[in-house]
Design an enzyme around this catalytic site. Structure first.
Site, PDB file in Angstrom:
ATOM      1  N   LYS A   1       5.830   5.146  -9.527  1.00  0.00           N
ATOM      2  CA  LYS A   1       4.338   4.886  -9.102  1.00  0.00           C
ATOM      3  C   LYS A   1       3.246   5.196 -10.212  1.00  0.00           C
ATOM      4  O   LYS A   1       2.161   4.390  -9.831  1.00  0.00           O
ATOM      5  CB  LYS A   1       4.443   6.204  -8.180  1.00  0.00           C
ATOM      6  CG  LYS A   1       5.026   6.489  -6.961  1.00  0.00           C
ATOM      7  CD  LYS A   1       4.975   7.637  -6.390  1.00  0.00           C
ATOM      8  CE  LYS A   1       6.074   7.681  -5.170  1.00  0.00           C
ATOM      9  NZ  LYS A   1       5.968   8.953  -4.237  1.00  0.00           N
TER      10      LYS A   1
ATOM     11  N   VAL B   1       2.826   4.237  -3.289  1.00  0.00           N
ATOM     12  CA  VAL B   1       2.516   5.297  -4.192  1.00  0.00           C
ATOM     13  C   VAL B   1       2.292   6.539  -3.544  1.00  0.00           C
ATOM     14  O   VAL B   1       2.792   7.519  -3.650  1.00  0.00           O
ATOM     15  CB  VAL B   1       1.119   4.820  -4.852  1.00  0.00           C
ATOM     16  CG1 VAL B   1       0.614   5.788  -5.709  1.00  0.00           C
ATOM     17  CG2 VAL B   1       1.414   3.800  -5.828  1.00  0.00           C
TER      18      VAL B   1
ATOM     19  N   GLU C   1      16.085  14.876  -0.803  1.00  0.00           N
ATOM     20  CA  GLU C   1      17.170  14.664  -0.765  1.00  0.00           C
ATOM     21  C   GLU C   1      18.500  15.406  -0.887  1.00  0.00           C
ATOM     22  O   GLU C   1      18.250  16.541  -1.769  1.00  0.00           O
ATOM     23  CB  GLU C   1      17.383  13.041  -1.108  1.00  0.00           C
ATOM     24  CG  GLU C   1      16.434  12.187  -0.981  1.00  0.00           C
ATOM     25  CD  GLU C   1      16.685  11.651   0.518  1.00  0.00           C
ATOM     26  OE1 GLU C   1      17.571  11.620   1.157  1.00  0.00           O
ATOM     27  OE2 GLU C   1      15.629  11.119   0.910  1.00  0.00           O
TER      28      GLU C   1
ATOM     29  N   GLU D   1       0.711  -1.229  -0.117  1.00  0.00           N
ATOM     30  CA  GLU D   1       0.045   0.013  -0.011  1.00  0.00           C
ATOM     31  C   GLU D   1       0.887   1.217   0.009  1.00  0.00           C
ATOM     32  O   GLU D   1       0.475   2.363  -0.780  1.00  0.00           O
ATOM     33  CB  GLU D   1      -1.094  -0.158   1.177  1.00  0.00           C
ATOM     34  CG  GLU D   1      -1.840   1.098   1.330  1.00  0.00           C
ATOM     35  CD  GLU D   1      -2.838   1.561   0.187  1.00  0.00           C
ATOM     36  OE1 GLU D   1      -2.562   2.266  -0.875  1.00  0.00           O
ATOM     37  OE2 GLU D   1      -3.686   0.795  -0.164  1.00  0.00           O
TER      38      GLU D   1
END
Length: 347
Positions: A225, A153, A210, A150
């Site tokens: 995704k 995404v 990042e 789950e």
């Protein structure tokens, strides 16, 4: 349910903390009594006790000593990830290792090993799901195992469970989503007057981006995704690397302000749409009307819009990142895995 963690960074620790904090609720409401029996982390070491590890002591060892193997009185130390999967008494593996999204490794190997040894898997790693969902699901089915992903995404926002449960009976003919909080934050700050570089630096300072933001800025994160959504929601397998993908690096201050003057907003969107030729998938910045449901989504927030034939458009929005939120996505899968197992046991 006996659980082993493979990988124990921030997300794994967040889930462990949730299991400790909510153990009474999970037992009372769902009948789920989860015991963490093993943890293996490439950098932090490993500990195993078939009777269960004490979660508060485990978290203290990791947060104060930086080592899983600083946990006192485990029955065994030093098991690597595959040994932990194969040789412990865990029923379910929480796979949260650092994984190369382009190859899906080492998470793919971990999932395959777990299923072949009759152990279910929940993971937040995009690589295995984007690259080998069909193959991994087949191995899981062959061995009566649960495969939960789950959080791949939209983190703790249930973007995959919603279309498969609540929206059952609809023909979902298009899915459009803001699936990367970093880029949405940058675009929001640029609307306020910051330059791209200023907005990116601020995103990095706040922990949204990042040190190397390439995957976010160039749209690569969203592309994987989108591949998951195409396969899982729309039923069409696509190679993530074949999805046309454009990032936001070329959006200038002038383009952002010009859109505002036109009562529009730039958003980095994944668009998955059914056509007469099959499912069309693309990722890139789009200038959408300010009245569009996704135009009002601000900051490091994600949102997804399902266009349905019966219910009409349904939008889901929430955090697309965060340790507790991602830990929650794993909890959703843990509860579901337990419920599935109970149904199989009863039947």
């Amino acid at each position: 349910m006996k659980i082993a963690f493979v990988g124990f960074g921030g997300v794994g620790q967040a889930l462990a903390e949730i299991l400790e904090d909510k153990k009474e609720v999970l037992s009372k409401q769902y009948g789920l009594n989860a015991t963490v029996v093993a943890v293996s982390d490439m950098m932090k070491g490993a500990a195993y006790d078939p009777d269960g590890l004490n979660i508060p002591q485990l978290l203290t060892a990791v947060r104060e000593e930086g080592r899983v193997d600083a946990y006192p009185n485990a029955k065994e130390y030093g098991l690597d990830s595959l040994e932990t999967i194969k040789h412990t008494n865990a029923d379910l593996i929480v796979e949260v290792t650092f994984t190369d999204v382009q190859t899906g490794q080492p998470a793919i190997d971990h999932c395959e090993a777990a299923f072949k040894h009759g152990k279910s898997v929940v993971t937040t790693n995009k690589g295995p799901v984007a690259l080998k969902l069909e193959e991994l699901q087949a191995v899981a089915n062959e061995n009566s195992c649960f495969f939960g992903f789950e959080g791949t995404v939209m983190s703790g926002t249930p973007a995959l469970r919603l279309p498969k449960t609540t929206l059952m009976g609809n023909d979902i003919y298009e899915v459009v989503g803001i699936l990367n909080g970093t880029t949405n934050y940058i675009l929001t700050e640029m609307e306020k007057g910051l330059s791209f570089d200023q907005a990116l630096k601020q995103a990095q300072e706040f922990g949204y981006a990042e040190a190397d933001p390439t995957s976010d800025i160039e749209g690569y994160d969203v592309r994987y995704k989108a591949a998951i959504l195409s396969h899982y929601v729309m039923g069409e397998k696509v190679n993530a690397l074949d999805i046309p993908c454009t990032g936001i690096a070329d959006l200038t201050d002038e383009m952002i302000q010009s859109a505002i003057n036109e009562n529009k907003r730039w958003k980095l969107l994944a668009r998955i749409r059914k056509t007469d030729q099959g499912v069309e998938v693309r990722v890139g910045p789009e200038k959408i009307d300010a009245t569009h449901p996704l135009a009002s989504v601000q900051g490091a927030t994600n949102a997804i819009l399902y266009e349905c034939d019966l219910s009409g458009p349904i939008m889901l929005t929430g955090a697309g990142a965060g340790l507790k939120e991602t830990g929650f996505s794993l909890l959703i899968d843990l509860i579901h895995a337990y419920q599935v197992d109970q149904k199989i046991s009863v039947s």
